[in-house]
Design an enzyme around this catalytic site. Sequence first.
Site, mmCIF file in Angstrom:
data_model
loop_
_atom_site.group_PDB
_atom_site.id
_atom_site.type_symbol
_atom_site.label_atom_id
_atom_site.label_comp_id
_atom_site.label_asym_id
_atom_site.label_seq_id
_atom_site.Cartn_x
_atom_site.Cartn_y
_atom_site.Cartn_z
ATOM 1 N N ASP A 1 -0.697 -8.840 -5.203
ATOM 2 C CA ASP A 1 0.146 -8.754 -6.547
ATOM 3 C C ASP A 1 -0.025 -10.059 -7.442
ATOM 4 O O ASP A 1 0.958 -10.254 -8.215
ATOM 5 C CB ASP A 1 1.576 -8.443 -6.257
ATOM 6 C CG ASP A 1 1.446 -7.388 -5.354
ATOM 7 O OD1 ASP A 1 0.691 -6.269 -5.476
ATOM 8 O OD2 ASP A 1 2.384 -7.154 -4.421
ATOM 9 N N LYS B 1 -4.417 -10.150 -9.986
ATOM 10 C CA LYS B 1 -5.959 -10.009 -9.722
ATOM 11 C C LYS B 1 -6.879 -9.138 -10.731
ATOM 12 O O LYS B 1 -7.826 -9.280 -11.176
ATOM 13 C CB LYS B 1 -6.306 -9.957 -8.373
ATOM 14 C CG LYS B 1 -6.080 -11.130 -7.531
ATOM 15 C CD LYS B 1 -6.436 -10.583 -6.036
ATOM 16 C CE LYS B 1 -5.725 -9.442 -5.459
ATOM 17 N NZ LYS B 1 -4.527 -9.471 -5.168
ATOM 18 N N GLY C 1 -3.588 -2.101 -5.355
ATOM 19 C CA GLY C 1 -3.093 -1.198 -6.596
ATOM 20 C C GLY C 1 -3.389 -2.231 -7.844
ATOM 21 O O GLY C 1 -2.584 -3.170 -7.957
ATOM 22 N N HIS C 2 -4.333 -1.994 -8.637
ATOM 23 C CA HIS C 2 -4.803 -3.285 -9.755
ATOM 24 C C HIS C 2 -4.350 -2.375 -11.033
ATOM 25 O O HIS C 2 -4.745 -1.262 -11.238
ATOM 26 C CB HIS C 2 -6.029 -3.480 -9.751
ATOM 27 C CG HIS C 2 -6.362 -4.413 -8.638
ATOM 28 N ND1 HIS C 2 -7.814 -4.677 -8.289
ATOM 29 C CD2 HIS C 2 -5.767 -5.112 -7.796
ATOM 30 C CE1 HIS C 2 -7.856 -5.554 -7.407
ATOM 31 N NE2 HIS C 2 -6.687 -5.760 -6.920
ATOM 32 N N GLN D 1 -5.366 -7.572 -2.042
ATOM 33 C CA GLN D 1 -4.221 -8.194 -1.329
ATOM 34 C C GLN D 1 -4.327 -9.585 -1.426
ATOM 35 O O GLN D 1 -4.836 -10.141 -2.377
ATOM 36 C CB GLN D 1 -4.240 -8.026 0.279
ATOM 37 C CG GLN D 1 -3.852 -6.410 0.366
ATOM 38 C CD GLN D 1 -4.878 -5.569 0.512
ATOM 39 O OE1 GLN D 1 -5.972 -5.704 0.948
ATOM 40 N NE2 GLN D 1 -4.675 -4.379 0.011
HETATM 41 P P1 IMP Z 1 -1.123 -2.285 4.846
HETATM 42 O O1 IMP Z 1 -1.996 -2.853 4.135
HETATM 43 O O2 IMP Z 1 -0.705 -0.976 4.480
HETATM 44 O O3 IMP Z 1 -1.332 -1.964 6.237
HETATM 45 O O4 IMP Z 1 0.501 -2.905 4.887
HETATM 46 C C1 IMP Z 1 0.522 -4.234 5.483
HETATM 47 C C2 IMP Z 1 1.157 -5.497 4.654
HETATM 48 O O5 IMP Z 1 0.374 -5.574 3.414
HETATM 49 C C3 IMP Z 1 2.622 -4.806 4.184
HETATM 50 O O6 IMP Z 1 3.402 -6.062 4.063
HETATM 51 C C4 IMP Z 1 2.191 -4.441 2.424
HETATM 52 O O7 IMP Z 1 3.175 -4.379 1.836
HETATM 53 C C5 IMP Z 1 1.010 -5.495 2.288
HETATM 54 N N1 IMP Z 1 0.188 -5.077 1.152
HETATM 55 C C6 IMP Z 1 -0.873 -4.175 1.646
HETATM 56 N N2 IMP Z 1 -1.612 -4.104 0.372
HETATM 57 C C7 IMP Z 1 -0.987 -4.857 -0.579
HETATM 58 C C8 IMP Z 1 -1.455 -4.965 -1.765
HETATM 59 O O8 IMP Z 1 -2.153 -4.442 -2.496
HETATM 60 N N3 IMP Z 1 -0.319 -6.027 -2.635
HETATM 61 C C9 IMP Z 1 0.800 -6.327 -1.991
HETATM 62 N N4 IMP Z 1 1.124 -6.234 -0.664
HETATM 63 C C10 IMP Z 1 0.264 -5.333 -0.007
#
Ligand code: IMP
Length: 427
Positions: A13, A16, A40-41, A223
């Site tokens: 977040d 990017k 999510g962009h 991420q």
């Molecule tokens: P997962 O990727 O859904 O398995 O989540 C694992 C961790 O990564 C959690 O803390 C999510 O909140 C975080 N996370 C996954 N994708 C994003 C993203 O695009 N932005 C911020 N945090 C993310």
Amino acid sequence: MPSTVIVGTQWGDEGKGKVTDFLAERADVVVRYQGGNNAGHTVVVGEEEFRLRLVPSGILYPEKLCLLGNGMVIDPEALVTEMEELEARGVSTANLRISDRAHLILPYHKRLDELEEMGRGKGKIGTTGRGIGPAYNDKSARIGIRTADLLDPAEFHEKLKANVELKNHYLKQVFGVEGFSAAAIEERVLALAEKFKDRITDTSVVLHDALRAGKNILFEGAQGTFLDLDHGTYPFVTSSHPTAGGACIGSGVGPTAITKVIGVVKAYTTRVGSGPFPTELRDSIGDRLRERGHEFGTVTGRPRRCGWLDAVMLRYAARVSGLTGIAITKLDVLDGLDTVKICTGYRIKGEVTEYFPASLKAVESAEPVYEELPGWSESIGAATRLEDLPANTRRYLDRIAELIGVPIILVSVGQRRNQTLVLEDLF
Ligand code: IMP
């Protein structure tokens, strides 16, 4: 062979989407190399806002080739929904290509994500619930199903049948819940695949051809560094590799193909989900950053935890990804603060360290050592050159670059494409 990787330097977040969209204008090919629709962009074009999850931001430029690399995990439901949404808004997805080696997220992965997360109780990771972890688990357990299997229905049938049997057993024995019907999943997924199966190809070959032809390639990391499976705050991480090395593995190019690595740095820090966060602000300044920065998850809508900029994290990110430049985003969110703070070290058991520890207990106990700088009262959203920024804003930027040891090449002062200050040639 100019090719640039964009990575998040914090917990995702970082903004990017906007930086990628900006760079995509100068690229010929945009590649995503890891993750799935947990990302999510948000990209703002004129009056329109696009929320992209799987598809690279380059899709908003009709002539760019957009690749979903082998390092990704793809949920066919999410992919088709996103393609249809884009097309309904007049954005063509004709230039989208999907790696034949990318793994699929299937309904049982989402269910397992939910149940395993519930089972973690207090230790929950705060996953996005999109089935990301369970799909990568299957990949490393060597039982995953790949997009290539969709092109061979008999193969898909066999693999799915074996997987569903295994998962149903696990669901029943461990969680005491009903399982899935392989036939229903098969029917649904093959129907969805009709919409994208002509895009499934060896994207590594597409990428090599583009590199040989001297095209500009942009690798779009999702991420961030501290969510990286190896380099992040394990186990509060995602299951893929958002750091620059992930671009090679997740797209099928060697390290020699990469010329630049740009780290995206939000002017403060945020985190969604659980895990330690040394500079977190649980006060009115934290609330102010959340409100002004619209810090609510693009995917889940969850409020993000907010805090000061952390140079310990940024130096770590610069090291593990070999950053060549940094892009600062959301600088305008800091407008109007009397002072701004940067964390330069952690005090742990009385000792100050400049290195980010592996032990989460150590990170949890870390007391941030701050440097306090004067803030600025002006609104900086209309700045178009560095010289337009107030002296104190420039001082903040200079200090960041000095602390990280990497030059700033771009500064974003608002959501719109024209609210971007370019300080150096980007490709
Ligand atoms: P997962 O990727 O859904 O398995 O989540 C694992 C961790 O990564 C959690 O803390 C999510 O909140 C975080 N996370 C996954 N994708 C994003 C993203 O695009 N932005 C911020 N945090 C993310």
